[in-house]
Design a protein around this motif. Structure first.
Motif, mmCIF file in Angstrom:
data_model
loop_
_atom_site.group_PDB
_atom_site.id
_atom_site.type_symbol
_atom_site.label_atom_id
_atom_site.label_comp_id
_atom_site.label_asym_id
_atom_site.label_seq_id
_atom_site.Cartn_x
_atom_site.Cartn_y
_atom_site.Cartn_z
ATOM 1 N N PHE A 23 -9.762 24.764 -16.155
ATOM 2 C CA PHE A 23 -8.501 25.473 -16.361
ATOM 3 C C PHE A 23 -8.772 26.854 -16.950
ATOM 4 N N ASP A 24 -9.678 26.936 -17.928
ATOM 5 C CA ASP A 24 -10.041 28.222 -18.537
ATOM 6 C C ASP A 24 -10.645 29.169 -17.503
ATOM 7 N N ARG A 25 -11.502 28.626 -16.632
ATOM 8 C CA ARG A 25 -12.133 29.443 -15.606
ATOM 9 C C ARG A 25 -11.112 30.021 -14.629
ATOM 10 N N ILE A 26 -10.155 29.188 -14.234
ATOM 11 C CA ILE A 26 -9.117 29.659 -13.309
ATOM 12 C C ILE A 26 -8.265 30.732 -13.994
ATOM 13 N N CYS A 27 -7.909 30.514 -15.247
ATOM 14 C CA CYS A 27 -7.105 31.517 -15.972
ATOM 15 C C CYS A 27 -7.893 32.820 -16.123
ATOM 16 N N ALA A 28 -9.184 32.732 -16.336
ATOM 17 C CA ALA A 28 -10.005 33.944 -16.449
ATOM 18 C C ALA A 28 -10.027 34.701 -15.119
ATOM 19 N N LEU A 29 -10.099 33.972 -14.017
ATOM 20 C CA LEU A 29 -10.068 34.610 -12.700
ATOM 21 C C LEU A 29 -8.712 35.271 -12.442
ATOM 22 N N ILE A 30 -7.650 34.602 -12.840
ATOM 23 C CA ILE A 30 -6.308 35.185 -12.696
ATOM 24 C C ILE A 30 -6.206 36.459 -13.530
ATOM 25 N N ALA A 31 -6.673 36.399 -14.766
ATOM 26 C CA ALA A 31 -6.622 37.565 -15.653
ATOM 27 C C ALA A 31 -7.420 38.732 -15.081
ATOM 28 N N ASP A 32 -8.450 38.418 -14.305
ATOM 29 C CA ASP A 32 -9.289 39.462 -13.720
ATOM 30 C C ASP A 32 -8.733 39.987 -12.386
ATOM 31 N N GLY A 33 -7.595 39.449 -11.963
ATOM 32 C CA GLY A 33 -6.961 39.990 -10.764
ATOM 33 C C GLY A 33 -6.955 39.084 -9.555
ATOM 34 N N LYS A 34 -7.522 37.907 -9.659
ATOM 35 C CA LYS A 34 -7.524 36.983 -8.524
ATOM 36 C C LYS A 34 -6.185 36.246 -8.455
ATOM 37 N N SER A 35 -5.770 35.897 -7.252
ATOM 38 C CA SER A 35 -4.578 35.075 -7.099
ATOM 39 C C SER A 35 -4.945 33.629 -7.430
ATOM 40 N N VAL A 36 -3.931 32.814 -7.687
ATOM 41 C CA VAL A 36 -4.185 31.388 -7.927
ATOM 42 C C VAL A 36 -4.841 30.787 -6.688
ATOM 43 N N ARG A 37 -4.407 31.223 -5.503
ATOM 44 C CA ARG A 37 -4.989 30.722 -4.256
ATOM 45 C C ARG A 37 -6.493 31.004 -4.209
ATOM 46 N N LYS A 38 -6.884 32.252 -4.511
ATOM 47 C CA LYS A 38 -8.311 32.594 -4.475
ATOM 48 C C LYS A 38 -9.082 31.899 -5.585
ATOM 49 N N ALA A 39 -8.474 31.829 -6.776
ATOM 50 C CA ALA A 39 -9.159 31.189 -7.903
ATOM 51 C C ALA A 39 -9.430 29.715 -7.619
ATOM 52 N N CYS A 40 -8.538 29.069 -6.914
ATOM 53 C CA CYS A 40 -8.695 27.638 -6.622
ATOM 54 C C CYS A 40 -9.500 27.376 -5.349
ATOM 55 N N ALA A 41 -9.884 28.428 -4.635
ATOM 56 C CA ALA A 41 -10.607 28.243 -3.372
ATOM 57 C C ALA A 41 -12.076 27.913 -3.586
ATOM 58 N N GLY A 42 -12.598 28.189 -4.759
ATOM 59 C CA GLY A 42 -14.025 27.982 -5.008
ATOM 60 C C GLY A 42 -14.429 26.520 -5.046
ATOM 61 N N ARG A 43 -15.725 26.310 -4.932
ATOM 62 C CA ARG A 43 -16.279 24.956 -4.977
ATOM 63 C C ARG A 43 -16.053 24.354 -6.371
#
Length: 154
Positions: A23-43
């Motif tokens: 959850f922290d990793r996804i929030c960090a990606l969102i904070a850095d400009g990634k969409s939730v879709r892109k943040a959740c696309a990773g392995r």
């Protein structure tokens, strides 16, 4: 696209159990400009729907998600400045900046939306004065006495 390849693309991701670290990793990606879709696309990441379910589990997780979006806004503002300072092609820069400005405006209308403020003023920029003129020539004496008791404050 054949039916077989379309079915392959639509296969569901394996279920990922909640982890504060993920959850922290996804929030960090969102904070850095990634969409939730892109943040959740990773392995190893949950499906977007799963992440949205997680954030609604507790007020703390929702707050962390909301804070990630506030950080995203600041990151996007930094991106706009960077593009303006570094992009050589002014038309390309304008398109990139406008897309980011539109995104900010849609996400946070109160802070980034277009605001219109109307001010009405009278002669010379002063206050608007209103006047009321009554034709009392057709009123009876009783009606005139009743009117004379009415007090009008300015």
């Amino acid at each position: 696209m054949s039916d077989a390849s379309a079915a392959k693309k639509r296969t569901q991701k394996p279920r990922v159990e909640f982890s504060q670290e993920i959850f922290d990793r996804i929030c960090a990606l969102i904070a850095d400009g990634k969409s939730v879709r892109k943040a959740c696309a990773g392995r190893g990441m949950p499906a977007r729907q799963t992440f949205n379910e997680w954030r609604k589990l507790t007020p703390q997780l929702q707050h962390q998600y909301d804070q990630a979006f506030l950080d995203y806004e600041e990151s996007t503002l930094d991106d706009i400045k960077y593009i303006a300072d570094t992009e050589k092609d002014p038309r390309r820069a304008a398109v990139m900046i406008d897309a980011r400005k539109w995104d900010l405006k849609i996400r946070n209308r109160k802070r980034f939306g277009d605001h219109v403020r109307n001010e009405h003023t009278g002669d010379g920029g002063g206050p608007i004065k209103s006047e009321l003129t009554l034709d009392v020539s057709q009123l009876s004496e009783e009606q005139l006495r009743a009117l004379s008791t009415i007090r009008v404050d300015e």
